[in-house]
Design an enzyme around this catalytic site. Structure first.
Site: not given
Ligand code: MP5
Length: 544
Positions: A196, A255, A257-260, A367, A461, A489
């Site tokens: 990984k 992240t 717990g990503t590997g699990c 306008d 605008y 503006y």
């Protein structure tokens, strides 16, 4: 005849891992993953950790004999279609697991079908999850049994450094090094290595790794995330083929717990009968979305959202890195029309002062009429609002527009246009189309739709004002008859109205969490109003 209620046999996946009381990693993450990928999860608990999003503050190992007993209980009755191992804690447990697996799978060529091994060693928070003397046992007893080994870069370095048979340089700091390391790891027994790349972000353009000192400061916004990617590398020693799975590098701290979760997802996919490569590829996609839609559950590292695909958000929730996900989505989705609007020839004529005076006067009159309806649309917002605070916010804008239109009268006087002339000007067709569209959406839709019908004017605008003000090619000061318009503006007063308007849209969107179908409708409102702005410039430029 008795009815058979036991005819539905689910796919089964087993996890052999530690318990994470915080629910983000370990057994808890594995079972969530199994469930969300529609497999029946069973578990063998090797250790109980006292853990939250900040730290692991205690580990209680289960006696190895009792780990084996759990495994026997599951395999002798329920059986399984795939197994993953996570935190194995110590050498005794590693041996007990290997011995019991061999007992149940004595004949098959690789011994254990569909075994995925996540060589968990150290938690993201720093705690050791495997005794240092257990690594050799893991290499000797477990790796030869496994189909897929899923180390991250530091784990791969550690395993290789600990194993005298290997001769790879200890640091893995490029894709080429990853390839060498994956081949070395496969010599230890696993058929497939998934190495990984999450710890080794690479520049998309050059393929070079981000230097470690920069990597440490990535969370400080030092590098544009769009420039980075990560490569998860598959080495299949059976076929001799490398596969590179490239993903955007996500700037997030969710992240834990990503590997699990990844190894559990591979096991679940294998259990469901997917071929190994597909199982891995699909699992990495699952993780990417689970990270992207991560959850803040404590004060430390955020956790993955295992059920992201069940409760699907068509628009991400706002984060520090993308505070306005709806607005940025709309600007991207309507890019071409937005470009035509904000870079219209009328706007260019304002920038370099070459716009014919008659066009500008025509525009100012129209306008002024537009602002009347624009105020009414906000009045409608006040009517539709559900809370007093929201009603007041809309009503405040009505007052603001009314004040702005007074300035319009003063400003037009300088151009020789009288008040009578302004109020008696017939509405142009482009004006009728635009304003009535906004009112129609406002009447028939909800606050979010109304907000999107008025947003292109407000945001556009603001963008135009800022761009022209800062662009070195703009003709500035008294030399440009339209300089005052530009400044108006760009002013903080207008810009803070834009900021409030955007915050309002984002809040509505976050409450509603529109489905993909609804998002398409919302896009359409924003796009139509943008195109009506283009017609408004056309009308003004050609004095239609
Ligand atoms: C029980 C258990 N197993 C595995 C991990 C590793 O996960 P992470 O590296 O995300 O902390 C953990 N923290 N706890």
């Amino acid at each position: 005849m008795t009815a058979d209620f036991h005819d539905h046999v689910p796919f089964k996946a087993l996890t052999i891992a530690g318990s994470d009381s915080g629910g983000g990693a370990g057994i808890q993450a594995d079972l969530k993953t199994f469930t969300s990928l529609e497999t029946f999860g069973t578990s063998v608990i090797t250790s109980v950790t006292s853990q939250n999003t900040l730290a692991v503050d205690g580990i209680h190992a289960i006696p190895a004999a009792f780990v084996a007993q759990q495994l026997e209980a599951v395999l002798s009755d329920i059986g399984t279609n795939a197994i993953k191992t996570g935190m194995l804690c110590n050498a005794e447990i590693v041996s007990a697991v290997a011995k019991t697996l061999r007992k149940f799978y004595p004949d098959s060529e690789k011994n254990v079908p569909n075994l995925v091994v996540d060589p968990v060693m150290i938690a993201t928070s720093g705690a050791a999850l495997l005794d240092s003397n257990a690594i050799e046992t893991l290499i000797k007893d477990i790796l030869p049994l496994c189909l897929v080994l899923t180390p991250n870069v530091p784990e791969a370095e550690f395993i290789l450094a600990n194993h005298q048979k290997t001769k790879t340089a200890s640091k893995i700091d490029s894709l080429d090094q990853m390839k060498l390391a994956a081949q070395e790891l496969a010599r230890l027994g696993p058929s497939i290595i998934l190495l990984k790349g999450g710890h080794l972000p690479l520049y998309k353009a050059s393929g070079k790794a981000v230097p470690q000192e920069l990597f440490d400061s990535i969370s400080d916004l030092s590098i544009e995330m769009e420039e980075l990617e990560l490569v998860d590398l598959i080495w299949d020693s059976r076929t001799g083929i490398f596969t590179e799975l490239r993903k955007d590098f996500l700037r997030t701290s969710s992240t834990h717990g990503t590997g699990c979760t990844l190894s559990a997802a591979i096991a679940a996919n294998l259990a469901r009968g997917l071929e190994a490569h597909e199982a891995i590829t699909k699992a990495t996609d699952y993780i990417q979305s689970a990270i992207r839609d991560g959850l803040t559950v404590g004060s430390g590292k955020g956790c993955l959202n295992h059920f992201h695909h069940v409760v699907h958000r068509s628009i991400e929730k706002p984060t520090r890195y993308n505070p306005h996900p709806l607005t940025s989505h709309l600007l991207k989705a309507c890019k071409d029309d937005w470009e035509k609007y904000t870079h219209h020839a009328f706007v260019q004529g304002i920038a370099d002062g070459t716009l014919p005076k008659e066009s500008f006067i025509h525009y100012m009159k129209q306008d002024y009429l537009f602002l009347q309806t624009y105020a009414r649309a906000h009045g409608l917002g006040a009517f539709k609002a559900r809370t007093m605070a929201e009603s007041k916010a809309f009503a405040d804008i009505v007052v603001h527009i009314a004040d702005e239109s007074k300035l319009h009268i003063d400003y037009c006087a300088k151009w020789g246009i009288t008040y009578e002339e302004m109020v008696n000007t017939p509405e142009s067709m482009a004006n009728v189309a635009y304003t009535r569209y906004v009112l129609d959406i406002g009447m028939t839709g909800d606050l979010l739709e109304l907000g999107l019908a008025i947003a292109p004017c407000l945001i556009g605008y603001g963008q135009i004002g800022q761009r022209l003000y800062n662009d070195p090619n703009t003709l500035k000061g008294d030399a440009n008859p339209y300089w005052e318009w530009i400044k108006n503006y760009e002013m903080s007063d207008y810009q803070s109205a834009v900021t409030r308007g955007i915050a309002n849209l984002e809040r509505q969107c976050n409450i509603q969490q529109p489905s993909a179908h609804r998002l398409k409708q919302l896009e359409e409102v924003f796009r139509t109003a943008t195109r009506l702005e283009v017609s408004f410039w056309d009308m003004a430029l050609h004095q239609l």
